[in-house]
Design an enzyme around this catalytic site. Structure first.
Site, PDB file in Angstrom:
ATOM      1  N   TYR A 245      -2.068  -0.683  10.231  1.00 56.50           N
ATOM      2  CA  TYR A 245      -2.098  -1.099   8.817  1.00 56.50           C
ATOM      3  C   TYR A 245      -0.804  -0.680   8.120  1.00 56.50           C
ATOM      4  O   TYR A 245      -0.133  -1.489   7.467  1.00 56.50           O
ATOM      5  CB  TYR A 245      -3.313  -0.457   8.155  1.00 56.50           C
ATOM      6  CG  TYR A 245      -3.446  -0.729   6.675  1.00 56.50           C
ATOM      7  CD1 TYR A 245      -3.891  -1.959   6.213  1.00 56.50           C
ATOM      8  CD2 TYR A 245      -3.135   0.258   5.741  1.00 56.50           C
ATOM      9  CE1 TYR A 245      -4.013  -2.198   4.853  1.00 56.50           C
ATOM     10  CE2 TYR A 245      -3.267   0.028   4.379  1.00 56.50           C
ATOM     11  CZ  TYR A 245      -3.709  -1.208   3.942  1.00 56.50           C
ATOM     12  OH  TYR A 245      -3.836  -1.450   2.592  1.00 56.50           O
TER      13      TYR A 245
ATOM     14  N   SER B  79       0.866  -1.188   0.000  1.00 57.19           N
ATOM     15  CA  SER B  79       0.000   0.000   0.000  1.00 57.19           C
ATOM     16  C   SER B  79       0.895   1.228   0.000  1.00 57.19           C
ATOM     17  O   SER B  79       1.998   1.190   0.567  1.00 57.19           O
ATOM     18  CB  SER B  79      -0.852   0.023   1.266  1.00 57.19           C
ATOM     19  OG  SER B  79      -1.466   1.298   1.425  1.00 57.19           O
TER      20      SER B  79
HETATM   21  N1  LIG Z   1      -8.541  -1.092  -1.912  1.00 59.97           N
HETATM   22  C1  LIG Z   1      -7.603  -0.197  -1.643  1.00 59.97           C
HETATM   23  O1  LIG Z   1      -7.830   1.025  -1.712  1.00 59.97           O
HETATM   24  C2  LIG Z   1      -6.200  -0.655  -1.310  1.00 59.97           C
HETATM   25  C3  LIG Z   1      -5.199   0.325  -1.256  1.00 59.97           C
HETATM   26  C4  LIG Z   1      -3.897  -0.051  -0.943  1.00 59.97           C
HETATM   27  C5  LIG Z   1      -3.617  -1.397  -0.683  1.00 59.97           C
HETATM   28  N2  LIG Z   1      -4.622  -2.323  -0.736  1.00 59.97           N
HETATM   29  C6  LIG Z   1      -4.239  -3.707  -0.440  1.00 59.97           C
HETATM   30  O2  LIG Z   1      -4.622  -4.556  -1.492  1.00 59.97           O
HETATM   31  C7  LIG Z   1      -4.963  -5.846  -0.980  1.00 59.97           C
HETATM   32  C8  LIG Z   1      -6.356  -6.218  -1.472  1.00 59.97           C
HETATM   33  O3  LIG Z   1      -7.267  -5.241  -0.997  1.00 59.97           O
HETATM   34  P1  LIG Z   1      -8.781  -5.176  -1.442  1.00 59.97           P
HETATM   35  O4  LIG Z   1      -9.121  -3.744  -1.474  1.00 59.97           O
HETATM   36  O5  LIG Z   1      -9.037  -6.059  -2.596  1.00 59.97           O
HETATM   37  O6  LIG Z   1      -9.440  -5.777  -0.093  1.00 59.97           O
HETATM   38  P2  LIG Z   1     -10.732  -6.674   0.133  1.00 59.97           P
HETATM   39  O7  LIG Z   1     -11.018  -6.583   1.582  1.00 59.97           O
HETATM   40  O8  LIG Z   1     -11.791  -6.340  -0.841  1.00 59.97           O
HETATM   41  O9  LIG Z   1     -10.171  -8.141  -0.205  1.00 59.97           O
HETATM   42  C9  LIG Z   1      -9.222  -8.750   0.622  1.00 59.97           C
HETATM   43  C10 LIG Z   1      -9.386 -10.251   0.521  1.00 59.97           C
HETATM   44  O10 LIG Z   1      -8.398 -10.852   1.383  1.00 59.97           O
HETATM   45  C11 LIG Z   1      -9.025 -11.870   2.111  1.00 59.97           C
HETATM   46  N3  LIG Z   1      -8.315 -12.064   3.371  1.00 59.97           N
HETATM   47  C12 LIG Z   1      -8.237 -11.198   4.414  1.00 59.97           C
HETATM   48  N4  LIG Z   1      -7.544 -11.744   5.405  1.00 59.97           N
HETATM   49  C13 LIG Z   1      -7.169 -12.979   4.989  1.00 59.97           C
HETATM   50  C14 LIG Z   1      -6.441 -14.039   5.589  1.00 59.97           C
HETATM   51  N5  LIG Z   1      -5.973 -13.938   6.846  1.00 59.97           N
HETATM   52  N6  LIG Z   1      -6.222 -15.162   4.865  1.00 59.97           N
HETATM   53  C15 LIG Z   1      -6.715 -15.284   3.615  1.00 59.97           C
HETATM   54  N7  LIG Z   1      -7.427 -14.315   3.002  1.00 59.97           N
HETATM   55  C16 LIG Z   1      -7.658 -13.187   3.689  1.00 59.97           C
HETATM   56  C17 LIG Z   1     -10.435 -11.397   2.334  1.00 59.97           C
HETATM   57  O11 LIG Z   1     -11.317 -12.467   2.659  1.00 59.97           O
HETATM   58  C18 LIG Z   1     -10.747 -10.734   1.004  1.00 59.97           C
HETATM   59  O12 LIG Z   1     -11.291 -11.643   0.078  1.00 59.97           O
HETATM   60  C19 LIG Z   1      -4.879  -5.750   0.535  1.00 59.97           C
HETATM   61  O13 LIG Z   1      -3.653  -6.286   0.974  1.00 59.97           O
HETATM   62  C20 LIG Z   1      -4.944  -4.259   0.792  1.00 59.97           C
HETATM   63  O14 LIG Z   1      -4.296  -3.902   1.974  1.00 59.97           O
HETATM   64  C21 LIG Z   1      -5.896  -1.979  -1.038  1.00 59.97           C
END
Ligand SMILES: NC(=O)c1ccc[n+]([C@@H]2O[C@H](COP(=O)([O-])OP(=O)(O)OC[C@H]3O[C@@H](n4cnc5c(N)ncnc54)[C@H](O)[C@@H]3O)[C@@H](O)[C@H]2O)c1
Length: 259
Positions: free
Chosen positions: A154, A141
């Site tokens: 985070y 991130s």
């Molecule tokens: N969406 C954003 O704005 C954003 C920005 C920066 C970084 N990210 C990063 O991108 C990645 C994906 O984010 P997203 O927005 O798709 O999130 P999301 O919450 O929509 O999806 C995350 C997925 O990870 C799974 N998950 C969570 N904990 C888990 C575990 N312990 N074991 C297995 N699966 C697990 C959840 O069930 C979910 O399906 C994350 O690491 C997040 O930190 C997202």
């Protein structure tokens, strides 16, 4: 057709049950990979795997559990073949002030966002080393680098994941294995929308920025799509990036003002 090196490769994608992980699984499957769709939400993992165009395996597992990650890696190798690609996407985000952060929240962020990366990299990379090939991408991130209010646990956990991935990449370079990071900014997924009190106002505030929270806006003036992040990943795991390792590619529309 331009070959990418992804065709016919087995890939493990964690957190692939929805959002960015699901988009990465789809992108790699479109490029010809067989994909192990890992998520602690088993129903979502199954649904995503069933919708992929090529061979796929649903692996319900919690990445914070090292034994579960070892088991799913073993299963992916048995059912899909030698794993040549690992993409760490699983992550959690629970906002809260740095001062009031409780021990459990801190530990859970580290266990999933950093521990999950360690467990998956360790299980997969140990198998890649004797084969002398492989590509790993950790989705971190932009908060790993830019301090944000209410995101201390985070951001710290993501910084740990970034630096673990880069140190691993340094050790694995001599074995022909590349390790890179993709750092998204605000991307339209359930995780992002959970931060917004109202969908229109939330998107506008992310784009315009919020001086009171010391948060810059997004110069490209749009919220990212999961596919924007997936495209960066599909490049970094492909042979087109064969001379790129230890890199951190920001996919944030310029939000972190990173030169
Ligand atoms: N969406 C954003 O704005 C954003 C920005 C920066 C970084 N990210 C990063 O991108 C990645 C994906 O984010 P997203 O927005 O798709 O999130 P999301 O919450 O929509 O999806 C995350 C997925 O990870 C799974 N998950 C969570 N904990 C888990 C575990 N312990 N074991 C297995 N699966 C697990 C959840 O069930 C979910 O399906 C994350 O690491 C997040 O930190 C997202």
């Amino acid at each position: 057709m331009n070959r990418t090196g992804i065709e016919g490769t087995a890939a493990v994608v964690t957190g692939a049950g929805r959002g960015i992980g699901a988009a990465v699984a789809r992108a790699l499957a479109e490029d010809g990979a067989s994909v192990a769709v890992v998520d602690r939400d088993g129903a979502n993992a199954k649904a995503v795997a069933a919708g992929l165009p090529g061979p796929a395996l649903a692996c319900p597992a919690d990445v914070s559990d090292p034994a579960a990650v070892e088991d799913l890696t073993e299963r992916a190798e048995r059912e899909l073949g030698p794993v040549g690609i690992l993409v760490n996407v699983a992550g959690i985000l629970r906002p809260g002030s740095a001062l009031d952060l409780d021990d459990r929240d801190w530990a859970e962020h580290l266990a999933v966002n950093a521990g999950g990366v360690l467990h998956a990299c360790r299980a997969v990379a140990r198998r890649m080393v004797p084969r002398r090939s492989g590509a790993i991408v950790t989705v971190a991130s932009n908060a790993a680098r830019v301090p944000r209010t209410r995101l201390a646990a985070y951001a710290a956990s993501k910084a740990a994941a970034v630096q673990y991935t880069k140190c691993l990449g340094l050790e694995l370079a001599e074995h022909g294995i590349r390790c890179n990071v993709v750092s998204p900014g605000s991307t339209d997924t359930a995780m992002q929308r959970d931060l917004w009190a109202d969908p229109d106002e939330g998107a506008r505030s992310a784009i315009d920025g919020d001086l009171a929270a010391y948060r810059s806006g997004i110069p490209l003036r749009r919220i990212g799509a999961p596919e924007d992040v997936a495209d960066a990943v599909r490049f970094l795991v492909s042979d087109r990036a064969r001379h790129i390792t230890l890199h951190d590619l920001y996919v944030d529309g310029g939000a972190s003002l990173r030169g």
